[in-house]
Design a protein around this motif. Structure first.
Motif, PDB file in Angstrom:
ATOM      1  N   ALA A  52       0.837  -1.209   0.000  1.00 35.70           N
ATOM      2  CA  ALA A  52       0.000   0.000   0.000  1.00 35.70           C
ATOM      3  C   ALA A  52       0.866   1.250   0.000  1.00 35.70           C
ATOM      4  O   ALA A  52       0.476   2.284   0.533  1.00 35.70           O
ATOM      5  N   ALA A  53       2.043   1.154  -0.601  1.00 39.25           N
ATOM      6  CA  ALA A  53       2.987   2.270  -0.637  1.00 39.25           C
ATOM      7  C   ALA A  53       2.890   3.080  -1.924  1.00 39.25           C
ATOM      8  O   ALA A  53       3.512   4.128  -2.030  1.00 39.25           O
ATOM      9  N   ARG A  54       2.121   2.590  -2.904  1.00 38.48           N
ATOM     10  CA  ARG A  54       1.996   3.292  -4.180  1.00 38.48           C
ATOM     11  C   ARG A  54       0.535   3.528  -4.497  1.00 38.48           C
ATOM     12  O   ARG A  54      -0.314   2.682  -4.238  1.00 38.48           O
ATOM     13  N   ASN A  55       0.276   4.674  -5.084  1.00 38.11           N
ATOM     14  CA  ASN A  55      -1.038   4.951  -5.630  1.00 38.11           C
ATOM     15  C   ASN A  55      -1.033   4.372  -7.037  1.00 38.11           C
ATOM     16  O   ASN A  55      -0.143   4.677  -7.828  1.00 38.11           O
ATOM     17  N   ILE A  56      -1.997   3.545  -7.357  1.00 35.52           N
ATOM     18  CA  ILE A  56      -2.000   2.806  -8.616  1.00 35.52           C
ATOM     19  C   ILE A  56      -3.090   3.345  -9.533  1.00 35.52           C
ATOM     20  O   ILE A  56      -4.185   3.685  -9.063  1.00 35.52           O
ATOM     21  N   SER A  57      -2.801   3.423 -10.807  1.00 38.58           N
ATOM     22  CA  SER A  57      -3.784   3.923 -11.772  1.00 38.58           C
ATOM     23  C   SER A  57      -4.824   2.849 -12.077  1.00 38.58           C
ATOM     24  O   SER A  57      -4.585   1.654 -11.902  1.00 38.58           O
ATOM     25  N   ILE A  58      -5.962   3.293 -12.557  1.00 39.75           N
ATOM     26  CA  ILE A  58      -7.030   2.359 -12.940  1.00 39.75           C
ATOM     27  C   ILE A  58      -6.551   1.437 -14.064  1.00 39.75           C
ATOM     28  O   ILE A  58      -6.939   0.274 -14.112  1.00 39.75           O
ATOM     29  N   ASP A  59      -5.687   1.926 -14.940  1.00 42.12           N
ATOM     30  CA  ASP A  59      -5.157   1.088 -16.020  1.00 42.12           C
ATOM     31  C   ASP A  59      -4.357  -0.084 -15.460  1.00 42.12           C
ATOM     32  O   ASP A  59      -4.473  -1.215 -15.944  1.00 42.12           O
ATOM     33  N   ASN A  60      -3.544   0.179 -14.444  1.00 47.49           N
ATOM     34  CA  ASN A  60      -2.752  -0.893 -13.846  1.00 47.49           C
ATOM     35  C   ASN A  60      -3.605  -1.817 -12.980  1.00 47.49           C
ATOM     36  O   ASN A  60      -3.333  -3.017 -12.911  1.00 47.49           O
ATOM     37  N   ILE A  61      -4.648  -1.292 -12.356  1.00 45.28           N
ATOM     38  CA  ILE A  61      -5.594  -2.146 -11.629  1.00 45.28           C
ATOM     39  C   ILE A  61      -6.232  -3.112 -12.618  1.00 45.28           C
ATOM     40  O   ILE A  61      -6.381  -4.306 -12.328  1.00 45.28           O
ATOM     41  N   GLU A  62      -6.592  -2.607 -13.784  1.00 47.92           N
ATOM     42  CA  GLU A  62      -7.195  -3.457 -14.813  1.00 47.92           C
ATOM     43  C   GLU A  62      -6.222  -4.549 -15.269  1.00 47.92           C
ATOM     44  O   GLU A  62      -6.616  -5.701 -15.458  1.00 47.92           O
ATOM     45  N   LYS A  63      -4.943  -4.219 -15.422  1.00 48.98           N
ATOM     46  CA  LYS A  63      -3.944  -5.224 -15.813  1.00 48.98           C
ATOM     47  C   LYS A  63      -3.843  -6.329 -14.769  1.00 48.98           C
ATOM     48  O   LYS A  63      -3.744  -7.516 -15.107  1.00 48.98           O
ATOM     49  N   ILE A  64      -3.888  -5.956 -13.512  1.00 48.97           N
ATOM     50  CA  ILE A  64      -3.804  -6.944 -12.438  1.00 48.97           C
ATOM     51  C   ILE A  64      -5.070  -7.803 -12.409  1.00 48.97           C
ATOM     52  O   ILE A  64      -4.998  -9.036 -12.281  1.00 48.97           O
ATOM     53  N   ALA A  65      -6.228  -7.175 -12.538  1.00 56.49           N
ATOM     54  CA  ALA A  65      -7.483  -7.932 -12.568  1.00 56.49           C
ATOM     55  C   ALA A  65      -7.467  -8.929 -13.721  1.00 56.49           C
ATOM     56  O   ALA A  65      -7.834 -10.103 -13.549  1.00 56.49           O
ATOM     57  N   ASN A  66      -7.031  -8.489 -14.887  1.00 54.26           N
ATOM     58  CA  ASN A  66      -6.954  -9.383 -16.041  1.00 54.26           C
ATOM     59  C   ASN A  66      -5.980 -10.531 -15.791  1.00 54.26           C
ATOM     60  O   ASN A  66      -6.243 -11.674 -16.192  1.00 54.26           O
ATOM     61  N   ALA A  67      -4.868 -10.245 -15.141  1.00 56.12           N
ATOM     62  CA  ALA A  67      -3.885 -11.284 -14.839  1.00 56.12           C
ATOM     63  C   ALA A  67      -4.499 -12.363 -13.947  1.00 56.12           C
ATOM     64  O   ALA A  67      -4.237 -13.554 -14.134  1.00 56.12           O
ATOM     65  N   PHE A  68      -5.326 -11.957 -12.993  1.00 61.97           N
ATOM     66  CA  PHE A  68      -5.982 -12.901 -12.100  1.00 61.97           C
ATOM     67  C   PHE A  68      -7.249 -13.517 -12.721  1.00 61.97           C
ATOM     68  O   PHE A  68      -7.809 -14.447 -12.171  1.00 61.97           O
ATOM     69  N   GLY A  69      -7.715 -12.935 -13.830  1.00 64.21           N
ATOM     70  CA  GLY A  69      -8.928 -13.421 -14.459  1.00 64.21           C
ATOM     71  C   GLY A  69     -10.175 -13.064 -13.677  1.00 64.21           C
ATOM     72  O   GLY A  69     -11.149 -13.832 -13.638  1.00 64.21           O
ATOM     73  N   VAL A  70     -10.153 -11.881 -13.042  1.00 64.25           N
ATOM     74  CA  VAL A  70     -11.285 -11.415 -12.245  1.00 64.25           C
ATOM     75  C   VAL A  70     -11.687 -10.019 -12.714  1.00 64.25           C
ATOM     76  O   VAL A  70     -10.955  -9.370 -13.466  1.00 64.25           O
ATOM     77  N   SER A  71     -12.812  -9.545 -12.226  1.00 63.01           N
ATOM     78  CA  SER A  71     -13.214  -8.161 -12.518  1.00 63.01           C
ATOM     79  C   SER A  71     -12.467  -7.211 -11.602  1.00 63.01           C
ATOM     80  O   SER A  71     -11.968  -7.614 -10.542  1.00 63.01           O
ATOM     81  N   ILE A  72     -12.421  -5.963 -11.983  1.00 63.05           N
ATOM     82  CA  ILE A  72     -11.780  -4.941 -11.142  1.00 63.05           C
ATOM     83  C   ILE A  72     -12.461  -4.914  -9.765  1.00 63.05           C
ATOM     84  O   ILE A  72     -11.799  -4.840  -8.736  1.00 63.05           O
ATOM     85  N   GLY A  73     -13.770  -5.035  -9.736  1.00 62.51           N
ATOM     86  CA  GLY A  73     -14.502  -5.016  -8.473  1.00 62.51           C
ATOM     87  C   GLY A  73     -14.089  -6.128  -7.519  1.00 62.51           C
ATOM     88  O   GLY A  73     -14.148  -5.959  -6.305  1.00 62.51           O
ATOM     89  N   ASP A  74     -13.669  -7.269  -8.063  1.00 67.10           N
ATOM     90  CA  ASP A  74     -13.242  -8.380  -7.211  1.00 67.10           C
ATOM     91  C   ASP A  74     -11.956  -8.069  -6.440  1.00 67.10           C
ATOM     92  O   ASP A  74     -11.647  -8.754  -5.472  1.00 67.10           O
ATOM     93  N   LEU A  75     -11.223  -7.050  -6.860  1.00 70.46           N
ATOM     94  CA  LEU A  75     -10.007  -6.665  -6.163  1.00 70.46           C
ATOM     95  C   LEU A  75     -10.303  -5.807  -4.933  1.00 70.46           C
ATOM     96  O   LEU A  75      -9.432  -5.559  -4.120  1.00 70.46           O
ATOM     97  N   PHE A  76     -11.551  -5.371  -4.812  1.00 73.01           N
ATOM     98  CA  PHE A  76     -11.939  -4.508  -3.697  1.00 73.01           C
ATOM     99  C   PHE A  76     -13.037  -5.166  -2.910  1.00 73.01           C
ATOM    100  O   PHE A  76     -13.337  -5.021  -1.866  1.00 73.01           O
TER     101      PHE A  76
END
Length: 76
Positions: A52-76
């Motif tokens: 939690a040391a970096r503020n992350i952009s929505i674009d990078n959140i989307e890349k992580i969600a895609n990597a996990f095969g989940v929706s962005i909402g599933d990360l929260f």
């Protein structure tokens, strides 16, 4: 998706994202390097987000969600 008890929940969105990344990586038995490779993001960036040391952009959140095969909402 089950959530941790209220007393153990992260305080804000950045902490929630960090918690979710660590949990999802553990569920898949992935290292930060594995997530880095699949998401196309730098391993040190992943480490900062997980602390939690970096503020992350929505674009990078989307890349992580895609990597996990989940929706962005599933990360929260």
């Amino acid at each position: 998706m089950s959530h941790p008890p209220l007393s153990h929940r992260p305080k804000n969105a950045r902490e929630q994202l960090a918690f979710s990344l660590r949990r999802m990586r553990a569920e898949r038995d992935w290292t930060q390097e594995d997530l880095s490779h699949v998401s196309g993001l730098d391993r040190s960036f992943i480490a900062h987000v997980e602390r939690a040391a970096r503020n992350i952009s929505i674009d990078n959140i989307e890349k992580i969600a895609n990597a996990f095969g989940v929706s962005i909402g599933d990360l929260f």
